[in-house]
Design a protein around this motif. Structure first.
Motif, PDB file in Angstrom:
ATOM      1  N   ALA A   9       0.875  -1.188   0.000  1.00 60.44           N
ATOM      2  CA  ALA A   9       0.000   0.000   0.000  1.00 60.44           C
ATOM      3  C   ALA A   9       0.904   1.228   0.000  1.00 60.44           C
ATOM      4  N   PRO A  10       0.923   1.994  -1.074  1.00 57.91           N
ATOM      5  CA  PRO A  10       1.847   3.123  -1.177  1.00 57.91           C
ATOM      6  C   PRO A  10       1.626   4.174  -0.084  1.00 57.91           C
ATOM      7  N   PHE A  15       7.015  12.178  -1.895  1.00 60.95           N
ATOM      8  CA  PHE A  15       8.474  12.116  -2.056  1.00 60.95           C
ATOM      9  C   PHE A  15       8.990  10.773  -1.560  1.00 60.95           C
ATOM     10  N   ALA A  16       8.503  10.391  -0.376  1.00 60.08           N
ATOM     11  CA  ALA A  16       8.987   9.142   0.230  1.00 60.08           C
ATOM     12  C   ALA A  16       8.478   7.945  -0.557  1.00 60.08           C
ATOM     13  N   ARG A  17       7.228   8.038  -1.045  1.00 57.18           N
ATOM     14  CA  ARG A  17       6.708   6.908  -1.824  1.00 57.18           C
ATOM     15  C   ARG A  17       7.565   6.733  -3.076  1.00 57.18           C
ATOM     16  N   GLU A  21       9.728   3.434  -4.111  1.00 58.21           N
ATOM     17  CA  GLU A  21       9.404   2.666  -5.323  1.00 58.21           C
ATOM     18  C   GLU A  21      10.586   2.611  -6.283  1.00 58.21           C
ATOM     19  N   VAL A  22      11.293   3.735  -6.457  1.00 51.82           N
ATOM     20  CA  VAL A  22      12.472   3.737  -7.349  1.00 51.82           C
ATOM     21  C   VAL A  22      13.521   2.779  -6.787  1.00 51.82           C
ATOM     22  N   LYS A  54       6.022   0.599   2.803  1.00 55.23           N
ATOM     23  CA  LYS A  54       7.463   0.742   2.561  1.00 55.23           C
ATOM     24  C   LYS A  54       7.897   2.166   2.832  1.00 55.23           C
ATOM     25  N   THR A  55       8.919   2.286   3.675  1.00 55.91           N
ATOM     26  CA  THR A  55       9.339   3.595   4.174  1.00 55.91           C
ATOM     27  C   THR A  55      10.829   3.782   3.960  1.00 55.91           C
TER      28      THR A  55
END
Ligand code: F42
Length: 145
Positions: A9-10, A15-17, A21-22, A54-55
């Motif tokens: 779950a994004p 910015f952090a997402r 993801e990158v 994801k953080t």
């Protein structure tokens, strides 16, 4: 390793997402730095949704153990992922191409003082974040499962 299972779950922080993801989509070869310092990706289980969150966090490592610092730039409130760990201490951490399972344990007292020093060495901004808030910034040590 027993990887966490669940639907990603994004984050609602763009910015952090994007960084998470990158980082993950490049197999830990891109998006791995911030302000010239190394970044890691923490995966926690959402305390309410049960989804994988994801953080991106600054990398604080010592002898194969890691620490994650719930600084949120010195904001008055803990980041949400802090509460996810309290509910489910089994987390994943990706450091570059390496991704492993860890058990997260909040540290206090002398142990926290030692890890706080390591954290500030890894990312000096942490010192300023703690000075600007009376919230005690939590630190978790992640021990390899
Ligand atoms: C914005 C919010 O994220 P957060 O968990 O509070 O985390 C905030 C920040 O810590 C996070 O954005 C970090 O990535 C910011 N950040 C750092 N944040 C830090 O605290 N420390 C760092 O060292 C750090 C470094 C860093 C480096 C690069 C970068 O791009 C970002 C960096 C969020 O995603 N909220 C979601 C919910 C997320 C969640 O976990 N929900 C729970 C339920 C929560 C509830 O009970 O309501 C669930 O899924 O069950 C939402 O609003 O929908």
């Amino acid at each position: 390793d027993m990887p966490l299972t669940g639907e990603y779950a994004p984050s609602t922080s763009d910015f952090a997402r994007n960084q998470a993801e990158v980082y993950e989509q490049s197999g830990g070869t891109e998006g791995t730095m911030l302000h010239g310092r190394p970044v890691v990706i923490l995966t926690t289980v959402g305390a309410r949704s049960g989804k994988l969150r994801k953080t991106a966090l600054m990398r604080v490592e010592h002898d194969g153990d890691y620490a994650v610092v719930a600084s949120l730039g010195g904001a008055p409130k803990h980041p949400v992922w802090y509460f996810n760990i309290l509910a489910q201490p089994h987390v994943e951490l990706q450091d570059g191409p390496q991704k492993h399972d860890y058990l997260a344990r909040e540290v206090t007292g002398e142990e926290k003082r030692v890890w706080w020093e390591r954290a500030v060495e890894a990312f000096p901004n942490y010192a300023g974040y703690q000075e600007k808030t009376d919230r005690e910034i939590p630190v978790f040590v992640l021990e390899r499962m």
